[in-house]
Structure formats: structure tokens, C-alpha cells
Design an enzyme around this catalytic site. Structure first.
Site, PDB file in Angstrom:
ATOM      1  N   GLN A   4      -8.727 -13.523   5.555  1.00  0.00           N
ATOM      2  CA  GLN A   4      -9.598 -12.157   5.337  1.00  0.00           C
ATOM      3  C   GLN A   4     -10.253 -12.222   3.803  1.00  0.00           C
ATOM      4  O   GLN A   4      -9.406 -12.446   2.868  1.00  0.00           O
ATOM      5  CB  GLN A   4      -8.409 -11.283   5.369  1.00  0.00           C
ATOM      6  CG  GLN A   4      -8.830  -9.618   5.092  1.00  0.00           C
ATOM      7  CD  GLN A   4      -7.924  -8.728   5.622  1.00  0.00           C
ATOM      8  OE1 GLN A   4      -7.522  -8.725   6.689  1.00  0.00           O
ATOM      9  NE2 GLN A   4      -7.696  -7.562   4.814  1.00  0.00           N
ATOM     10  N   SER A  41      -5.116 -13.691   2.456  1.00  0.00           N
ATOM     11  CA  SER A  41      -6.198 -12.405   1.963  1.00  0.00           C
ATOM     12  C   SER A  41      -6.546 -12.915   0.455  1.00  0.00           C
ATOM     13  O   SER A  41      -5.908 -12.867  -0.285  1.00  0.00           O
ATOM     14  CB  SER A  41      -5.555 -11.127   1.964  1.00  0.00           C
ATOM     15  OG  SER A  41      -6.244  -9.954   1.172  1.00  0.00           O
ATOM     16  N   TYR A  92       0.693  -1.102  -0.082  1.00  0.00           N
ATOM     17  CA  TYR A  92      -0.046   0.231   0.158  1.00  0.00           C
ATOM     18  C   TYR A  92       0.954   1.350   0.004  1.00  0.00           C
ATOM     19  O   TYR A  92       1.680   1.391   0.922  1.00  0.00           O
ATOM     20  CB  TYR A  92      -0.844   0.089   1.232  1.00  0.00           C
ATOM     21  CG  TYR A  92      -2.178  -0.834   1.316  1.00  0.00           C
ATOM     22  CD1 TYR A  92      -2.339  -1.826   0.194  1.00  0.00           C
ATOM     23  CD2 TYR A  92      -2.717  -1.053   2.365  1.00  0.00           C
ATOM     24  CE1 TYR A  92      -3.589  -2.734   0.477  1.00  0.00           C
ATOM     25  CE2 TYR A  92      -3.916  -1.998   2.472  1.00  0.00           C
ATOM     26  CZ  TYR A  92      -3.988  -2.797   1.425  1.00  0.00           C
ATOM     27  OH  TYR A  92      -5.264  -3.776   1.502  1.00  0.00           O
TER      28      TYR A  92
END
Ligand code: SF4
Ligand code: SF4
Length: 368
Positions: free
Chosen positions: A181, A160, A73
Site C-alpha cells: 500500500q 504500507s 489509529y
């Protein structure tokens, strides 16, 4: 953990009613995250690409103890800002981050960089990031994660994924993961395959984290619609009706949004919430890809339809142009160069009513 709980298949998108859920009160503000034994706040924090340190500090004050970021990110900025914001508070929170690494060396390198950026000597959960097909969860990646766990650099390991149904068999057959997730919201949660996958993982003691829980209700289109102010709160309450979900990681842009969201830790899902979410679900029907992975047809040019629609949703429904563009730019060059406007019609049909070709044209005009 013995659970065996499967939510009714009913949902806004399929049965237009949540009457079975509406009388169910939200459970306690904290739940146990599967076999990790960690006690997590039901409302966590997805800090996003550009975290706000003041929002992080306020979240901790309000009892939020679960924070989720990723190595990729903002090219590491997300972890750096989060690490600085958590200075002196590290032992009060559960910290999850993710690696896009595919090889052992790349995963080890990511871990060292994540620990440095987060200003900590361990993370609580280390996810393999965005693994939407079984072949992306390689033996090499699993072995690397296990070694990092043995070294104490992470307490637990996870996956994830946007397509939990596609990877559930692989995750369970490996038998090493502690947490999963996945995308889950009122707009997509009623898909039976997704519900079944979540229930199977939960029954095996996997801690379940829900992401993208408010995206479809927090966005900016259709433009002529006044979004319900408390839509995100209702959306989080909906997710927490599922006892398999231990925590949620909504991204919030400011303290006011945060303060509203954390009310979901203690408030009950109401018939008004149900009506609001149903109305919103219908408003976004031609626009929002529900990530059910049930598209009919194949694109002759190899377009990864659901990926590109998801990136567009980061902007249109999440208000996050940077994340949308960053995600789009990670696609291979030959995919980025496809122009759906060159097709007179689309070979992909969406049973949920998404206007696939026009949405992809918008994605390419906005993000390419
Ligand atoms: S385009 Fe339609 S069918 Fe395909 S994943 Fe999205 S909602 Fe499902
Ligand atoms: S419009 Fe054409 S290029 Fe775009 S997804 Fe449909 S078939 Fe593929």
C-alpha cells in the site's frame, strides 16, 4: 501475474497533460489484488482515525468491499468502531489493518489486540505500517508476519509505505509479501521513480493499494480558492487509470462524499477532470509536499522534512487535525522541539516549489 505495464511518465506535475490518459475509460468496478486473487472494489474505504459506522454501512451497500484501518489509529478506536460496524457483515468484506510493531513480540501483541478490536478471528491483509526505508522491514518482522499467516490470523501480508521507491528492492528480495500500500495521487504520481517502483511490484504479482488519493484535492487551503466539488472523484479516477492499482482507500467524512467517490468505479476520466486536477496542482504548488523524496540539501538539525510536511497535510489538505497532531506527537522529543523559525533560511530546497521553511513553521505552530 504478467503485467509489464508502465504508465507514461507524463503527469500533471511534470508534463501538464494527461492527453494520453484522457481517452482511457475507467476499468471495471472490481479488480484482482495481485497474487492474493482477492476481487476488490476499485474504490475502497480508508476508515481513518474516527470511522463513521453509517458511512461504513452505506459503503457496503454501494458495493465497496475493501476496508483499511491500522492498530495505531486513535489508539485502537478505529479498529473498535470498524469491528462493531462490520458485525454480521464480516464475510462480505476484505479487511486490512497494520502494525507499527518492530519486534516479533510487539507484532504478535498487535495482532491479538487487532483481532479483538475488529471482532474477528482473522484479517485479510496484515501490513507492516509506515515502512519508508529498507531497514524498517526487518527479518524479524517478516518472520513474525509469516508465522501469523501460517496460524491463520491473516490471509496475506503486506507493507504500507510512503516511499515505495525506497523499499521496492527490499520487498522484492524478501519475496514474501502479497500486497503493498503506498501514497499515489495526481499530485505525486508522476514522479518517475514512484511509477517505476509500482510497475515493478505489479509485474511481480504484488497487489497494489493506493492511499492518500484525494488528499490534495479535498483540503482547505489555499483559503481563497473554491475547491471543485467533484475534485475527489476526478482524483480517484486519475489513480485508477493506472492498471497496476487494484484499489484505493480514500478517507471520507460523510455519506455524500462516499456516494460521490464510488462513482469512480464506473465513470470515465475526462478532459474536464484533467483540467480541474491541473489547476488544483498549480494552486497547491508552494504548499503541498508531493512526497517525491527528491529534496535537495540536508537539515543540520536532523529535521525529517517530508514526515513533518505530511503531518501538516493531514490537517491542511485532509481536514483531519487529530491525525496531524497524533502523527506529530509520535516524533522523537528532540525532533518535536526543532523550530524552523529559529533559522533565517533553510538548507532544504524543493524542486517542486514547496516553501519548505514556512510550511514547517506552520506545522510546528499548529501541531507542537
Ligand atoms: S519537499 Fe519537495 S522535494 Fe521534498 S519530498 Fe516534498 S515535494 Fe519532494
Ligand atoms: S528551516 Fe532550519 S531547522 Fe528547519 S528544516 Fe530548514 S534547515 Fe532544518
Amino acid at each position: 501475474m504478467k503485467a509489464g505495464i508502465v504508465l507514461p511518465a507524463a503527469g500533471i506535475a511534470s508534463a501538464h497533460s494527461f492527453s494520453a490518459f484522457a481517452k482511457t475509460p475507467s476499468s471495471a468496478a472490481y479488480r484482482v489484488l495481485g497474487k492474493t486473487g482477492l476481487k476488490v472494489s476499485t474504490v475502497g474505504s480508508g476508515v481513518g482515525i474516527e470511522p463513521d459506522p453509517q458511512v461504513i454501512a452505506r459503503a457496503i451497500d454501494l458495493g465497496v468491499n475493501y476496508f483499511d484501518t491500522a492498530r495505531g489509529y486513535g489508539n485502537g478506536d478505529s479498529e473498535r468502531i470498524t469491528g462493531a460496524a462490520l458485525k454480521g457483515k464480516r464475510n462480505r468484506v476484505i479487511l486490512a489493518t497494520k502494525t507499527d510493531g518492530r519486534t516479533r513480540d510487539a507484532i504478535f501483541k498487535d495482532m491479538d489486540e487487532s483481532l479483538k478490536a475488529l471482532n474477528t478471528d482473522y484479517v485479510d491483509i496484515w501490513h507492516l505500517h509506515s515502512r519508508d526505508t529498507p531497514d524498517t522491514i526487518t527479518d524479524e518482522a517478516v518472520e513474525a508476519c509469516e508465522l501469523l499467516k501460517k496460524q491463520g490470523k491473516t490471509r496475506f501480508i503486506g507493507v504500507s509505505t510512503h516511499d515505495v521507491h525506497a523499499v521496492t528492492d527490499r520487498i522484492l528480495s524478501i519475496g514474501k509479501f502479497d500486497v503493498v500500500q503506498t501514497t499515489y495521487s495526481y499530485a505525486i504520481g508522476s514522479a518517475p521513480l514512484r511509477q517505476q517502483a509500482i510497475a515493478r511490484l505489479y509485474a511481480e504479482g504484488i497487489g497494489m493499494v493506493a492511499m492518500k488519493v484525494i488528499i490534495a484535492v479535498a483540503g482547505f487551503i489555499p483559503r481563497d480558492v473554491n475547491l471543485p466539488k467533484e475534485g475527489p472523484l476526478a482524483a480517484i479516477k486519475w489513480v485508477l487509470l493506472n492498471p497496476a492499482i487494484s484499489t484505493t482507500v480514500p478517507y471520507v467524512k460523510n455519506i455524500a462524499e462516499l456516494e460521490m467517490n464510488v462513482r469512480a468505479m464506473n465513470e470515465t476520466y475526462t478532459p474536464q477532470d484533467e483540467k480541474m486536477l491541473y489547476t488544483r496542482s498549480e494552486e497547491i504548488r508552494p504548499l503541498y509536499c508531493r512526497m517525491c523524496y527528491e529534496c535537495k540539501g540536508i537539515c543540520p538539525k536532523g529535521m525529517p522534512v517530508t514526515d513533518e510536511l505530511r503531518f501538516l497535510a493531514y490537517n491542511d489538505f485532509g481536514g483531519d487535525f487529530h491525525q496531524a497532531q497524533e502523527s506529530f506527537r509520535r516524533l522523537p522529543k528532540e525532533i518535536r522541539e526543532i523550530r524552523c523559525s529559529d533559522c533565517s533560511s533553510c538548507t532544504i530546497q524543493c524542486p517542486n516549489g514547496v516553501d519548505v521553511r514556512n510550511r514547517l513553521i506552520r506545522a510546528q505552530e499548529l501541531l507542537a
